[in-house]
Design an enzyme around this catalytic site. Structure first.
Site, PDB file in Angstrom:
ATOM      1  N   THR A  35       9.946 -14.957   1.723  1.00 14.14           N
ATOM      2  CA  THR A  35      11.136 -14.322   2.309  1.00 14.14           C
ATOM      3  C   THR A  35      11.985 -15.339   3.076  1.00 14.14           C
ATOM      4  O   THR A  35      11.466 -16.348   3.577  1.00 14.14           O
ATOM      5  CB  THR A  35      10.670 -13.209   3.273  1.00 14.14           C
ATOM      6  N   ASP A  36      13.276 -15.024   3.237  1.00 15.59           N
ATOM      7  CA  ASP A  36      14.143 -15.872   4.061  1.00 15.59           C
ATOM      8  C   ASP A  36      13.823 -15.723   5.549  1.00 15.59           C
ATOM      9  O   ASP A  36      14.271 -16.528   6.367  1.00 15.59           O
ATOM     10  CB  ASP A  36      15.634 -15.560   3.810  1.00 15.59           C
ATOM     11  N   GLU A  37      13.023 -14.683   5.895  1.00 20.34           N
ATOM     12  CA  GLU A  37      12.772 -14.427   7.324  1.00 20.34           C
ATOM     13  C   GLU A  37      11.951 -15.544   7.978  1.00 20.34           C
ATOM     14  O   GLU A  37      11.927 -15.665   9.194  1.00 20.34           O
ATOM     15  CB  GLU A  37      12.108 -13.059   7.508  1.00 20.34           C
ATOM     16  N   TYR A  69       5.499 -10.332  10.983  1.00 18.62           N
ATOM     17  CA  TYR A  69       5.672 -10.367   9.514  1.00 18.62           C
ATOM     18  C   TYR A  69       6.108 -11.762   9.066  1.00 18.62           C
ATOM     19  O   TYR A  69       5.473 -12.380   8.208  1.00 18.62           O
ATOM     20  CB  TYR A  69       6.710  -9.317   9.076  1.00 18.62           C
ATOM     21  N   LYS A  89       4.161 -14.624   6.791  1.00 17.56           N
ATOM     22  CA  LYS A  89       4.674 -15.157   5.525  1.00 17.56           C
ATOM     23  C   LYS A  89       4.837 -16.683   5.637  1.00 17.56           C
ATOM     24  O   LYS A  89       4.553 -17.416   4.689  1.00 17.56           O
ATOM     25  CB  LYS A  89       6.017 -14.515   5.161  1.00 17.56           C
TER      26      LYS A  89
HETATM   27  P1  NAD Z   1       6.163  -3.527  -0.795  1.00 20.18           P
HETATM   28  O1  NAD Z   1       5.626  -3.263   0.570  1.00 20.18           O
HETATM   29  O2  NAD Z   1       7.083  -2.551  -1.436  1.00 20.18           O
HETATM   30  O3  NAD Z   1       4.943  -3.715  -1.816  1.00 20.18           O
HETATM   31  C1  NAD Z   1       3.804  -4.464  -1.499  1.00 20.18           C
HETATM   32  C2  NAD Z   1       2.743  -4.206  -2.558  1.00 20.18           C
HETATM   33  O4  NAD Z   1       1.589  -4.986  -2.207  1.00 20.18           O
HETATM   34  C3  NAD Z   1       2.286  -2.741  -2.622  1.00 20.18           C
HETATM   35  O5  NAD Z   1       2.165  -2.332  -3.963  1.00 20.18           O
HETATM   36  C4  NAD Z   1       0.928  -2.756  -1.923  1.00 20.18           C
HETATM   37  O6  NAD Z   1       0.039  -1.759  -2.415  1.00 20.18           O
HETATM   38  C5  NAD Z   1       0.436  -4.160  -2.260  1.00 20.18           C
HETATM   39  N1  NAD Z   1      -0.534  -4.652  -1.266  1.00 20.18           N
HETATM   40  C6  NAD Z   1      -0.410  -4.632   0.084  1.00 20.18           C
HETATM   41  N2  NAD Z   1      -1.531  -5.143   0.648  1.00 20.18           N
HETATM   42  C7  NAD Z   1      -2.355  -5.489  -0.370  1.00 20.18           C
HETATM   43  C8  NAD Z   1      -3.656  -6.069  -0.432  1.00 20.18           C
HETATM   44  N3  NAD Z   1      -4.341  -6.380   0.685  1.00 20.18           N
HETATM   45  N4  NAD Z   1      -4.196  -6.311  -1.642  1.00 20.18           N
HETATM   46  C9  NAD Z   1      -3.529  -6.009  -2.786  1.00 20.18           C
HETATM   47  N5  NAD Z   1      -2.309  -5.430  -2.781  1.00 20.18           N
HETATM   48  C10 NAD Z   1      -1.729  -5.178  -1.601  1.00 20.18           C
HETATM   49  O7  NAD Z   1       6.806  -4.975  -0.711  1.00 20.18           O
HETATM   50  P2  NAD Z   1       8.095  -5.563  -1.444  1.00 20.18           P
HETATM   51  O8  NAD Z   1       9.279  -5.253  -0.635  1.00 20.18           O
HETATM   52  O9  NAD Z   1       8.057  -5.216  -2.865  1.00 20.18           O
HETATM   53  O10 NAD Z   1       7.820  -7.138  -1.276  1.00 20.18           O
HETATM   54  C11 NAD Z   1       7.070  -7.855  -2.249  1.00 20.18           C
HETATM   55  C12 NAD Z   1       6.995  -9.317  -1.840  1.00 20.18           C
HETATM   56  O11 NAD Z   1       8.313  -9.854  -1.755  1.00 20.18           O
HETATM   57  C13 NAD Z   1       6.355  -9.542  -0.478  1.00 20.18           C
HETATM   58  O12 NAD Z   1       5.557 -10.690  -0.563  1.00 20.18           O
HETATM   59  C14 NAD Z   1       7.523  -9.758   0.452  1.00 20.18           C
HETATM   60  O13 NAD Z   1       7.163 -10.582   1.533  1.00 20.18           O
HETATM   61  C15 NAD Z   1       8.510 -10.437  -0.476  1.00 20.18           C
HETATM   62  N6  NAD Z   1       9.931 -10.224  -0.136  1.00 20.18           N
HETATM   63  C16 NAD Z   1      10.428  -8.961   0.068  1.00 20.18           C
HETATM   64  C17 NAD Z   1      11.778  -8.792   0.339  1.00 20.18           C
HETATM   65  C18 NAD Z   1      12.377  -7.426   0.527  1.00 20.18           C
HETATM   66  O14 NAD Z   1      13.560  -7.316   0.863  1.00 20.18           O
HETATM   67  N7  NAD Z   1      11.665  -6.343   0.293  1.00 20.18           N
HETATM   68  C19 NAD Z   1      12.620  -9.904   0.418  1.00 20.18           C
HETATM   69  C20 NAD Z   1      12.073 -11.189   0.201  1.00 20.18           C
HETATM   70  C21 NAD Z   1      10.730 -11.331  -0.084  1.00 20.18           C
HETATM   71  P1  TYD Z   2      14.725  -3.617   7.067  1.00 23.89           P
HETATM   72  O1  TYD Z   2      15.179  -2.793   5.907  1.00 23.89           O
HETATM   73  O2  TYD Z   2      13.534  -3.167   7.848  1.00 23.89           O
HETATM   74  O3  TYD Z   2      14.548  -5.099   6.542  1.00 23.89           O
HETATM   75  P2  TYD Z   2      14.300  -6.480   7.413  1.00 23.89           P
HETATM   76  O4  TYD Z   2      13.872  -6.124   8.784  1.00 23.89           O
HETATM   77  O5  TYD Z   2      13.206  -7.119   6.624  1.00 23.89           O
HETATM   78  O6  TYD Z   2      15.601  -7.224   7.379  1.00 23.89           O
HETATM   79  O7  TYD Z   2      15.931  -3.729   8.084  1.00 23.89           O
HETATM   80  C1  TYD Z   2      17.200  -4.225   7.682  1.00 23.89           C
HETATM   81  C2  TYD Z   2      18.078  -4.288   8.902  1.00 23.89           C
HETATM   82  O8  TYD Z   2      18.315  -2.933   9.360  1.00 23.89           O
HETATM   83  C3  TYD Z   2      17.432  -4.986  10.076  1.00 23.89           C
HETATM   84  O9  TYD Z   2      18.454  -5.687  10.802  1.00 23.89           O
HETATM   85  C4  TYD Z   2      16.872  -3.871  10.937  1.00 23.89           C
HETATM   86  C5  TYD Z   2      17.844  -2.738  10.694  1.00 23.89           C
HETATM   87  N1  TYD Z   2      17.297  -1.370  10.736  1.00 23.89           N
HETATM   88  C6  TYD Z   2      17.950  -0.383  11.476  1.00 23.89           C
HETATM   89  O10 TYD Z   2      18.982  -0.629  12.116  1.00 23.89           O
HETATM   90  N2  TYD Z   2      17.428   0.881  11.459  1.00 23.89           N
HETATM   91  C7  TYD Z   2      16.295   1.207  10.776  1.00 23.89           C
HETATM   92  O11 TYD Z   2      15.832   2.374  10.827  1.00 23.89           O
HETATM   93  C8  TYD Z   2      15.635   0.182  10.005  1.00 23.89           C
HETATM   94  C9  TYD Z   2      14.373   0.473   9.239  1.00 23.89           C
HETATM   95  C10 TYD Z   2      16.172  -1.096  10.020  1.00 23.89           C
END
Ligand code: NAD
Ligand code: TYD
Length: 351
Positions: free
Chosen positions: A132-134, A158, A162
C-alpha cells in the site's frame, strides 16, 4: 506456458478481482486461491469462475506455517501473488496484534515456505508482494507525490505492519536471493468492497437513509484507483516487472473525502430518483481518526514508462459503475454485513 500460482487473499476485495482476471486470462495456469475466509473474505465474490478447471480454493491461514509448507509441497507453485492481509486502518487501531500476526508473521511464513520450496531452483519463480501507499506516511507539501524512493514513514498499526512486511520481502531477496517484486498502490474502489471502507459504507448508508460519518472536517485527500485497474497492474508487474523492483500504482485521482462524498451523494440521488441535495443532508462530521494521514498521492510514472500500464477510469466514471454494482447487488451487501455469506463456504466445502 503451464504454471501453478498461489494467490493469497483471493476471496477478498482486490484479491477476487485478481483471481478472476488470472483464471480467465490464463487457462494454462492453475490458480490456487489461498484464503482464511476472515470477515473480509467471501467466496461468493467468485461464483462466476468457481467451476473453471484451472481454479481451486484452499482454506488456509497464513499464520499457520506448517500448513503453508505442506500446501507448498503439494501444489509446487511457480509463483505467489500475496494479497492476504488485515486491511482496515480503524480495526488496526483497536486490535493491532491481529495486523502484526497476519501482515508481518503471515508474510514471513509465506516467504519461508517459498524459500524452502524453491531452494536451489529459483529460476522462473516469482514472489509478488502487494502493498500500500500508506507505508510512505502523509504528504504535507502541495504537488509532491510518493515515488518508489520516498522514505517509509508509517503512522497507523496497519501501515506499520505493511511496511514491516515490505522490508521482510526485500530482506529475503537480498539475503536468500528469493525472486521478489513489490507494488505499493493507492486507495482502491469498485465492486465487492467490504462496506466498512469509506465508499461502500457511504453507498450503503445513503441507501438506508443513515448518517454518512466523515472523520474530522473531511479535508483528508486520497488518490483513488478503480480496482480492475489495480488487478491489470498486478498482472503486468507479475509478468514483466524486474526482479527485486518496486512499482507504485495510482489513479491520478486525488479527492478530498468531503468532495468525494458530495459527488457520491449526487450520483446516489440520481440513481435512487431522489431530489438533488437529499443524500448530502446525511453527511455527519464525527471525531477524527487517531493519527489520520492528511494526504496520499502516488506517482506511478515508473510503471507507466517502463511497463506501459495506465489507469483507465477517472473517479467520476468508476464511481458511477461502482454505485450501479452496489444497487444491483443489495443482497450481497446484506449477506456480508450479517455474516450469512460464511454459510456459503460450508455448503460448498463443508465445515
Ligand atoms: P480485504 O480485507 O478485502 O481482503 C483480505 C483477504 O485476506 C480476505 O479474503 C481475508 O479472508 C484474507 N485474509 C485475512 N487474513 C488472512 C490470513 N491470516 N490468512 C489467509 N487469508 C487471510 O483486503 P483488500 O482491500 O482486498 O486488500 C488486499 C491487499 O491489497 C492487502 O494486502 C492490502 O494491504 C493491499 N492494498 C489494499 C488497498 C485498498 O485500497 N483496499 C490499497 C493498496 C493495497
Ligand atoms: P478508508 O476507506 O478506511 O481507507 P484508508 O484509511 O485506507 O485510506 O478511508 C478513506 C478515507 O475516508 C480516510 O481518510 C478515512 C476516511 N473515512 C471517513 O471519513 N469516514 C469513514 O467512515 C471511513 C471508514 C473513512
Amino acid at each position: 506456458m503451464k504454471k501453478t500460482l498461489i494467490i493469497t487473499g483471493g476471496a477478498g476485495f482486490i484479491g477476487s478481482h485478481v483471481v478472476r482476471l488470472f483464471v480467465r486470462k490464463y487457462p494454462d495456469y492453475q490458480i490456487v486461491n489461498l484464503d482464511a475466509l476472515t470477515y473480509a473474505g467471501n467466496l461468493e465474490n467468485l461464483t462466476d469462475i468457481a467451476s473453471f478447471p484451472n481454479y481451486r480454493f484452499e482454506k488456509v491461514d497464513i499464520t499457520d506455517s506448517e500448513r503453508l509448507i505442506a500446501l507448498f509441497k503439494t501444489c509446487q507453485p511457480d509463483g505467489v501473488v500475496h494479497l492476504a492481509a488485515e486491511s482496515h486502518v480503524d480495526r488496526s487501531i483497536t486490535d493491532p496484534f491481529a495486523f502484526i500476526r497476519t501482515n508481518v508473521m503471515g508474510t514471513c511464513n509465506l516467504l519461508h515456505a517459498a524459500k524452502e520450496l524453491w531452494k536451489g531452483a529459483m529460476d522462473g519463480k516469482r514472489f509478488y508482494h502487494v502493498s500500500t501507499d500508506e507505508v510512505y506516511g502523509a504528504l504535507t507539501v502541495d504537488g509532491v507525490r510518493f515515488t518508489e524512493h520516498t522514505r517509509y514513514d508509517p503512522h497507523s498499526p496497519y501501515s506499520a505492519s505493511k511496511a514491516a512486511s515490505d522490508h521482510f520481502v526485500r530482506a529475503y531477496h537480498d539475503t536468500y536471493g528469493l525472486p521478489v517484486v513489490l507494488s505499493n498502490c493507492s486507495n482502491n474502489y469498485g465492486s465487492h468492497h467490504f462496506p466498512e471502507k469509506l465508499i461502500p459504507l457511504a453507498i450503503n448508508n445513503i441507501r438506508h437513509n443513515r448518517p454518512i460519518p466523515i472523520y474530522g472536517k473531511g479535508e483528508n485527500v486520497r488518490d483513488w484507483l478503480y480496482v480492475e485497474d489495480h488487478a491489470r497492474a498486478i498482472d503486468t508487474i507479475f509478468h514483466h516487472g524486474k526482479d527485486g523492483e518496486t512499482y507504485n500504482i495510482g489513479g491520478n485521482n486525488e479527492w478530498t473525502n468531503i468532495d468525494l462524498i458530495r459527488l457520491l451523494c449526487k450520483i446516489m440521488d440520481e440513481k435512487l430518483g431522489r431530489a438533488q441535495g437529499t443524500s448530502e443532508k446525511l453527511i455527519t462530521f464525527v471525531t477524527d481518526r487517531a493519527g489520520h494521514d492528511l494526504r496520499y498521492a502516488i506517482d506511478s510514472d515508473k510503471l507507466q514508462r517502463e511497463l506501459g500500464w495506465q489507469p483507465s477510469l477517472k473517479l467520476e466514471e468508476g464511481l458511477e459503475k461502482t454505485v450501479d454494482w452496489y444497487l444491483a447487488n443489495t443482497a450481497w451487501v446484506e449477506r456480508v454485513t450479517s455474516g450469512v455469506y460464511q454459510q456459503y463456504y460450508e455448503k460448498q466445502y463443508g465445515k
